[in-house]
Enzyme design. Structure first.
Site, PDB file in Angstrom:
ATOM      1  N   HIS A  36      40.097  47.514  36.545  1.00  0.00           N
ATOM      2  CA  HIS A  36      40.917  47.005  37.662  1.00  0.00           C
ATOM      3  C   HIS A  36      41.129  48.116  38.697  1.00  0.00           C
ATOM      4  CE1 HIS A  36      42.510  44.347  34.312  1.00  0.00           C
ATOM      5  NE2 HIS A  36      42.180  43.445  35.223  1.00  0.00           N
ATOM      6  N   GLY A  44      35.887  41.769  40.055  1.00  0.00           N
ATOM      7  CA  GLY A  44      34.920  42.468  39.220  1.00  0.00           C
ATOM      8  C   GLY A  44      33.685  41.625  38.946  1.00  0.00           C
TER       9      GLY A  44
END
Ligand code: PAF
Length: 291
Positions: free
Chosen positions: A46, A156
């Protein structure tokens, strides 16, 4: 409410109104704003998305933390999903300009009746295994993007189908936000970082580390001209022998449409979802076309 600067080292907004006030203040002084949507339980993967945003020119990052109920199916881990707001906030110190951590009613007002549903790219893979999942993702991400209206938002590549779904949605709804993908971050043995890796026991964790290795070997053998069907079948057999309980899919797909690829004529993507113990692990990587 107002922005809370006392609880954590990073200012915290619990309402859309407060987040928008901060966005307006930043806009007034010419900042470039990135949104990094997360469900918390933050790991380096993250945090790397914030770096992607900054490398792309963002000067302020908002990290949203919201465990979105509508993207979990019945029997999935919504209740058990790790909620670690205070330690998440510590990790964001010096990296994020604002945390947006709304309560459920802020994102799903009483009596809400709107769902965003993306067709096409969602009809396969995760969409088959988790039929309501992408409606939940598209709905919450559209709400977050419209709430913040950042310059860019970063997702992502580990959730590759999610990234394609969000790109499709943003393009279809003409939401004026640039969508960026962040490369998969991996443990030293190559296991893709995931908040759900905490569920793995010792032996499962060891086997999980083989997933990316088998995927890499399969991708390389396909790039070298090997038969896609035979090689993906072999890879599934190897994973089952290692102790994986169930392979939902291990497949080579078109990088944009996610339609199955039988013969390699351009770069493709190999994607896997496999269950070991409690977690279901996802991974994917490029399959190079060597002509
Ligand atoms: O990838 C995730 O963590 C979630 O699906 C997202 C994009 C934050 C939406 O809840």
């Amino acid at each position: 409410m107002a922005i809370d600067t006392a609880t954590y080292a990073v200012p915290l907004a619990r309402t859309i109104t407060d987040m928008r006030a901060q966005v307006s203040a930043w806009r007034a002084v010419g900042e470039t704003i990135a949104l990094v949507p997360t469900m918390g339980a933050l790991h380096e993967g993250h945090l790397s998305l914030i770096d992607v945003a900054k490398a792309h020119g963002a000067t302020k990052a908002i990290v949203s933390i919201f465990v979105n109920p509508t993207q979990f199916g019945p029997g999935e881990d919504f209740e058990a999903y790790p909620r670690t707001e205070a330690s998440d906030a510590e990790k964001l110190a010096g990296r994020a300009g604002l945390i947006f951590a709304p309560i459920g009613a802020e994102m799903y007002p009483d009596g809400y009746g709107t769902t965003v549903s993306v067709k096409g790219v969602t009809n396969t893979l995760e969409g088959e295994a988790r039929p309501t999942h992408f409606d939940g993702v598209a709905t919450i991400v559209s709400k977050l993007l419209l709430a913040a209206l950042p310059d860019c938002a970063i997702f992502g590549e580990k959730d590759y189908q999610q990234l394609l779904t969000i790109r499709r949605m943003v393009s279809d709804l003409r939401i004026p936000v640039e969508i960026l993908g962040g490369p998969i971050l991996r443990e030293p043995d190559g296991l893709a970082l995931s908040s759900r890796n905490v569920y793995l026991t010792g032996t499962e964790r060891k086997a999980a580390g083989q997933l990316n290795i088998i995927l890499r070997e399969t991708a390389d053998a396909i790039s070298a001209g090997g038969d896609i069907k035979a090689l993906t079948n072999d890879a599934e057999t190897k994973l089952l022998a290692l102790g994986f309980d169930k392979i939902d899919y291990l497949t080579v797909r078109n990088t944009k449409t996610l339609q199955p690829v039988e013969t390699l004529t351009e770069e493709a993507r190999i994607l896997v979802a496999a269950k070991i113990g409690q977690p279901r692990l996802l991974d994917n990587m490029s399959v190079e076309f060597r002509g």
